[in-house]
Design an enzyme around this catalytic site. Structure first.
Site, PDB file in Angstrom:
ATOM      1  CG  LEU A  71      60.570  47.059 -23.403  1.00 47.82           C
ATOM      2  CD1 LEU A  71      60.225  48.502 -23.108  1.00 47.82           C
ATOM      3  CD2 LEU A  71      61.916  46.998 -24.095  1.00 47.82           C
ATOM      4  CE  LYS A  88      53.012  44.268 -26.127  1.00 44.33           C
ATOM      5  NZ  LYS A  88      53.737  44.631 -24.931  1.00 44.33           N
ATOM      6  CG  ASN A 140      50.245  45.951 -23.444  1.00 43.74           C
ATOM      7  OD1 ASN A 140      50.965  45.544 -22.542  1.00 43.74           O
ATOM      8  ND2 ASN A 140      50.720  46.665 -24.455  1.00 43.74           N
ATOM      9  N   GLY A 165      44.979  56.396 -10.303  1.00 34.99           N
ATOM     10  CA  GLY A 165      45.642  57.573 -10.864  1.00 34.99           C
ATOM     11  C   GLY A 165      44.681  58.363 -11.714  1.00 34.99           C
ATOM     12  N   GLY A 182      47.847  55.712 -19.458  1.00 32.15           N
ATOM     13  CA  GLY A 182      48.225  56.276 -20.755  1.00 32.15           C
ATOM     14  C   GLY A 182      49.496  55.634 -21.264  1.00 32.15           C
ATOM     15  CB  CYS A 235      51.935  50.339 -25.336  1.00 33.82           C
ATOM     16  SG  CYS A 235      53.433  50.475 -26.324  1.00 33.82           S
TER      17      CYS A 235
HETATM   18  P1  NAD Z   1      59.481  54.484 -31.043  1.00 39.62           P
HETATM   19  O1  NAD Z   1      58.540  55.417 -31.677  1.00 39.62           O
HETATM   20  O2  NAD Z   1      60.158  54.841 -29.758  1.00 39.62           O
HETATM   21  O3  NAD Z   1      60.637  54.109 -32.085  1.00 39.62           O
HETATM   22  C1  NAD Z   1      60.390  53.636 -33.367  1.00 39.62           C
HETATM   23  C2  NAD Z   1      61.590  53.951 -34.258  1.00 39.62           C
HETATM   24  O4  NAD Z   1      61.377  53.358 -35.549  1.00 39.62           O
HETATM   25  C3  NAD Z   1      61.798  55.449 -34.510  1.00 39.62           C
HETATM   26  O5  NAD Z   1      63.107  55.808 -34.133  1.00 39.62           O
HETATM   27  C4  NAD Z   1      61.567  55.619 -36.030  1.00 39.62           C
HETATM   28  O6  NAD Z   1      62.395  56.592 -36.614  1.00 39.62           O
HETATM   29  C5  NAD Z   1      61.922  54.231 -36.533  1.00 39.62           C
HETATM   30  N1  NAD Z   1      61.361  53.886 -37.838  1.00 39.62           N
HETATM   31  C6  NAD Z   1      60.135  54.161 -38.348  1.00 39.62           C
HETATM   32  N2  NAD Z   1      60.011  53.649 -39.589  1.00 39.62           N
HETATM   33  C7  NAD Z   1      61.184  53.027 -39.877  1.00 39.62           C
HETATM   34  C8  NAD Z   1      61.663  52.316 -40.994  1.00 39.62           C
HETATM   35  N3  NAD Z   1      60.902  52.094 -42.075  1.00 39.62           N
HETATM   36  N4  NAD Z   1      62.910  51.840 -40.971  1.00 39.62           N
HETATM   37  C9  NAD Z   1      63.719  52.040 -39.884  1.00 39.62           C
HETATM   38  N5  NAD Z   1      63.308  52.718 -38.795  1.00 39.62           N
HETATM   39  C10 NAD Z   1      62.053  53.193 -38.773  1.00 39.62           C
HETATM   40  O7  NAD Z   1      58.684  53.111 -30.855  1.00 39.62           O
HETATM   41  P2  NAD Z   1      58.714  52.095 -29.626  1.00 39.62           P
HETATM   42  O8  NAD Z   1      58.079  52.710 -28.434  1.00 39.62           O
HETATM   43  O9  NAD Z   1      60.069  51.498 -29.520  1.00 39.62           O
HETATM   44  O10 NAD Z   1      57.671  50.990 -30.167  1.00 39.62           O
HETATM   45  C11 NAD Z   1      57.973  50.190 -31.287  1.00 39.62           C
HETATM   46  C12 NAD Z   1      56.979  49.029 -31.313  1.00 39.62           C
HETATM   47  O11 NAD Z   1      57.125  48.229 -30.136  1.00 39.62           O
HETATM   48  C13 NAD Z   1      55.516  49.463 -31.337  1.00 39.62           C
HETATM   49  O12 NAD Z   1      54.782  48.513 -32.099  1.00 39.62           O
HETATM   50  C14 NAD Z   1      55.104  49.360 -29.880  1.00 39.62           C
HETATM   51  O13 NAD Z   1      53.721  49.119 -29.712  1.00 39.62           O
HETATM   52  C15 NAD Z   1      55.892  48.159 -29.408  1.00 39.62           C
HETATM   53  N6  NAD Z   1      56.205  48.149 -27.977  1.00 39.62           N
HETATM   54  C16 NAD Z   1      56.589  49.298 -27.350  1.00 39.62           C
HETATM   55  C17 NAD Z   1      56.923  49.253 -25.989  1.00 39.62           C
HETATM   56  C18 NAD Z   1      57.319  50.504 -25.230  1.00 39.62           C
HETATM   57  O14 NAD Z   1      57.401  50.437 -24.010  1.00 39.62           O
HETATM   58  N7  NAD Z   1      57.575  51.629 -25.858  1.00 39.62           N
HETATM   59  C19 NAD Z   1      56.905  48.035 -25.304  1.00 39.62           C
HETATM   60  C20 NAD Z   1      56.519  46.877 -25.997  1.00 39.62           C
HETATM   61  C21 NAD Z   1      56.181  46.941 -27.336  1.00 39.62           C
HETATM   62  C1  UGA Z   2      53.175  48.778 -20.680  1.00 43.03           C
HETATM   63  C2  UGA Z   2      53.282  47.352 -20.129  1.00 43.03           C
HETATM   64  O1  UGA Z   2      53.438  47.406 -18.713  1.00 43.03           O
HETATM   65  C3  UGA Z   2      54.463  46.610 -20.749  1.00 43.03           C
HETATM   66  O2  UGA Z   2      54.496  45.260 -20.287  1.00 43.03           O
HETATM   67  C4  UGA Z   2      54.297  46.620 -22.262  1.00 43.03           C
HETATM   68  O3  UGA Z   2      55.394  45.984 -22.894  1.00 43.03           O
HETATM   69  C5  UGA Z   2      54.215  48.062 -22.748  1.00 43.03           C
HETATM   70  O4  UGA Z   2      53.085  48.722 -22.091  1.00 43.03           O
HETATM   71  C6  UGA Z   2      53.985  48.151 -24.213  1.00 43.03           C
HETATM   72  O5  UGA Z   2      53.414  47.283 -24.830  1.00 43.03           O
HETATM   73  O6  UGA Z   2      54.429  49.173 -24.701  1.00 43.03           O
HETATM   74  P1  UGA Z   2      54.402  51.083 -20.230  1.00 43.03           P
HETATM   75  O7  UGA Z   2      53.534  51.655 -21.290  1.00 43.03           O
HETATM   76  O8  UGA Z   2      55.848  51.438 -20.221  1.00 43.03           O
HETATM   77  O9  UGA Z   2      54.338  49.481 -20.282  1.00 43.03           O
HETATM   78  O10 UGA Z   2      53.797  51.556 -18.854  1.00 43.03           O
HETATM   79  P2  UGA Z   2      53.126  50.898 -17.550  1.00 43.03           P
HETATM   80  O11 UGA Z   2      54.093  50.873 -16.450  1.00 43.03           O
HETATM   81  O12 UGA Z   2      52.433  49.640 -17.870  1.00 43.03           O
HETATM   82  O13 UGA Z   2      52.027  52.022 -17.224  1.00 43.03           O
HETATM   83  C7  UGA Z   2      50.980  52.279 -18.139  1.00 43.03           C
HETATM   84  C8  UGA Z   2      50.039  53.296 -17.542  1.00 43.03           C
HETATM   85  O14 UGA Z   2      49.351  52.755 -16.410  1.00 43.03           O
HETATM   86  C9  UGA Z   2      50.729  54.570 -17.057  1.00 43.03           C
HETATM   87  O15 UGA Z   2      49.956  55.693 -17.388  1.00 43.03           O
HETATM   88  C10 UGA Z   2      50.786  54.371 -15.545  1.00 43.03           C
HETATM   89  O16 UGA Z   2      50.820  55.576 -14.811  1.00 43.03           O
HETATM   90  C11 UGA Z   2      49.495  53.628 -15.307  1.00 43.03           C
HETATM   91  N1  UGA Z   2      49.519  52.843 -14.049  1.00 43.03           N
HETATM   92  C12 UGA Z   2      50.315  51.756 -13.929  1.00 43.03           C
HETATM   93  C13 UGA Z   2      48.689  53.223 -12.993  1.00 43.03           C
HETATM   94  O17 UGA Z   2      47.939  54.214 -13.088  1.00 43.03           O
HETATM   95  N2  UGA Z   2      48.703  52.474 -11.851  1.00 43.03           N
HETATM   96  C14 UGA Z   2      49.476  51.378 -11.710  1.00 43.03           C
HETATM   97  O18 UGA Z   2      49.421  50.718 -10.625  1.00 43.03           O
HETATM   98  C15 UGA Z   2      50.314  51.009 -12.768  1.00 43.03           C
END
Ligand code: NAD
Ligand code: UGA
Length: 425
Positions: free
Chosen positions: A149, A200, A204, A249, A253, A256
């Site tokens: 996502l 995964k 990314n 851009g 950032g 992830c």
């Molecule tokens: P987040 O920081 O938003 O949330 C993580 C949550 O886990 C926090 O609320 C924290 O309090 C909780 N937590 C920490 N240790 C814990 C424990 N021992 N037991 C229960 N809860 C605990 O993190 P996120 O952005 O949802 O990312 C989580 C994972 O998913 C990361 O590995 C990230 O790389 C991956 N991921 C994130 C995204 C994204 O868009 N944010 C997308 C794909 C994958």
């Molecule tokens: C990204 C991936 O798109 C997801 O598929 C993945 O699950 C996630 O990381 C993750 O592993 O957490 P996200 O971090 O929400 O999702 O953001 P993106 O929409 O991918 O953007 C990442 C960065 O690239 C941002 O700083 C955005 O501004 C930049 N970006 C994106 C650009 O500069 N230009 C573009 O055309 C697209």
């Protein structure tokens, strides 16, 4: 229906918990952050995510979703436990797996030794197998189920994902995890845990490489007179390349891309098979951020010392309030390091406490008495602001720098002769 726990209620865990509940499962979400759990019980998501509040409200109301701050409340009836805890980068680029290990240990000590641990957190290749080996003697299967996502679209991406990937050493267990997603129409792939973890990271990193390429291309366009919008459109019309992830851009950032590219670069190098394209993309991203500073300095007569600069956008991208690893904050910090002051505005994101930026409540207020305006996040509302209104509050002769190419160039250039865009005119 099997009982499900989701551990970690951040962007991924909360979306997964609410999404699975909407598919008919009974889900308990667990987070060690007591405040987060209390606010969720009251129906308030701890961050902004489009449509997540509605989905949460529906599932809480139907009693298919509940929240706990202690593992001790989980029962042995839990068959599937999703792990969605953070895996941040350590200083050497490797992933910190301490949250994952702690969460798994808490599960084993409460729900017992017979369940499926489904790793949604992004982890280095080989993690699930190592966890599985560490649990030998127990009837616990560790399965990789990476999450794709993107923030701002989390609910849509859960309900209509590009793919569902399950990595398992046991076909039946893998199928059992896939079955949890019944009701979602998406391509499905069952593979080994190593392949799922690699998919995964590769996804990314590939996107980050694409963006670094686009940002370098944009800079080359600046000096050659080519129009980067026309160029990316022309290039993206090739279906093998595609039109997405083609917007230049201030650098990429978020929570992830930076950590996942560092992890892939560092683990591939340790394995003796360095992914130099990913290393180059990471290095290139720093030059993209520095380029914004170079353009600003050029526009402001050589240096930023004593200059007040308005920044529009603090979040790492539009439609989120997330500022983790935001290029906008990195640019703001560098302006301050070079002796400037920053007034920042964002429709949703808040400035973290450690950054000495004054946050304003409107975009125009940030411009008041500033000598320059830099647009760092592509919020659509910025493109509807009247440049004459901005001109009336900025110090003349003001500089405008649009790093996201969202302002109407002809109109803004009429109002501001010192108008620049990343990627050239
Ligand atoms: P987040 O920081 O938003 O949330 C993580 C949550 O886990 C926090 O609320 C924290 O309090 C909780 N937590 C920490 N240790 C814990 C424990 N021992 N037991 C229960 N809860 C605990 O993190 P996120 O952005 O949802 O990312 C989580 C994972 O998913 C990361 O590995 C990230 O790389 C991956 N991921 C994130 C995204 C994204 O868009 N944010 C997308 C794909 C994958
Ligand atoms: C990204 C991936 O798109 C997801 O598929 C993945 O699950 C996630 O990381 C993750 O592993 O957490 P996200 O971090 O929400 O999702 O953001 P993106 O929409 O991918 O953007 C990442 C960065 O690239 C941002 O700083 C955005 O501004 C930049 N970006 C994106 C650009 O500069 N230009 C573009 O055309 C697209």
């Amino acid at each position: 229906m099997p009982k499900i726990a989701v551990i970690g209620l951040g962007y991924v865990g909360l979306t997964t918990a609410a999404g699975l509940a909407s598919l008919g499962h009974t889900v308990t979400g667990v987070d060690i952050d007591v405040g987060r759990v209390e606010s969720l019980r009251a129906g308030t998501p701890p961050f902004f995510e489009h449509k997540l509040d509605e989905l949460l409200a529906e599932q809480i109301e139907s009693e298919s979703l509940s929240f706990e701050s202690s593992f001790s409340t989980l029962t042995r009836e839990i068959e599937f436990a999703f792990l969605a805890v953070p895996t941040p980068a350590l200083p050497d680029g490797q992933a910190d797996l301490s949250y994952l290990n702690a969460a798994l240990a808490s599960l084993v000590s409460t729900i017992g030794t017979k369940f499926k641990a489904i790793v949604k957190s992004t982890v280095p290749v080989g993690t699930c197998r190592k966890l599985q080996e560490s649990l030998s003697g127990y009837d616990i299967h560790v399965v990789s189920n990476p999450e794709f996502l993107s923030e701002g679209n989390a609910v849509r991406d859960f309900l209509a994902p590009s793919r569902i990937v399950v990595g398992s050493t046991d076909d039946n267990v893998g199928q059992g995890v896939l079955d949890l997603y019944d009701g979602i129409d998406a391509p499905r792939l069952v593979c080994s845990p190593e392949s799922a973890e690699m998919i995964k990271h590769a996804s990314n990193s590939f996107l980050a490489v694409k963006l670094s390429f686009v940002n370098e291309l944009a800079r080359f366009c600046e000096v050659t007179g080519a129009n980067v919008d026309d160029v990316t459109q022309g290039v993206g019309l090739d279906p093998r390349i595609g039109p997405n992830f083609m917007s230049p851009g201030p650098g990429w950032g978020g929570s992830c891309f930076p950590k996942d590219t560092s992890e892939l670069a560092s683990s591939s190098r340790r394995s003796g098979t360095p992914m130099t394209t990913v290393e180059a993309a990471v290095a290139s991203n720093q030059t993209a951020i520095m380029h914004v500073l170079e353009l600003l300095r050029e526009q402001l007569g050589g240096d930023l010392k004593g200059k007040q600069i308005a920044v529009w956008g603090l979040a790492f991208k539009a439609n989120t309030d997330d500022t983790r690893d935001s290029p906008a904050l990195q640019v703001a910090q560098r302006i301050i390091d070079e002796g400037g002051t920053v007034l920042g505005f964002d429709p949703m994101a808040k400035i973290p406490g450690n950054l000495k930026v004054k946050q304003t409540s409107t975009a125009i207020e940030a411009c008041s008495q500033s000598q320059a305006l830099v647009v760092l996040t592509e919020w659509p509302e910025f493109s509807t602001i009247n440049p004459e209104e901005v001109k009336s509050v900025l110090q003349a002769p003001a500089a405008i720098l649009d790093t996201r190419r969202i302002l109407d160039q002809s109109v803004w250039r009429d109002a501001f002769p010192n108008f620049k865009v990343v990627g050239g005119n």
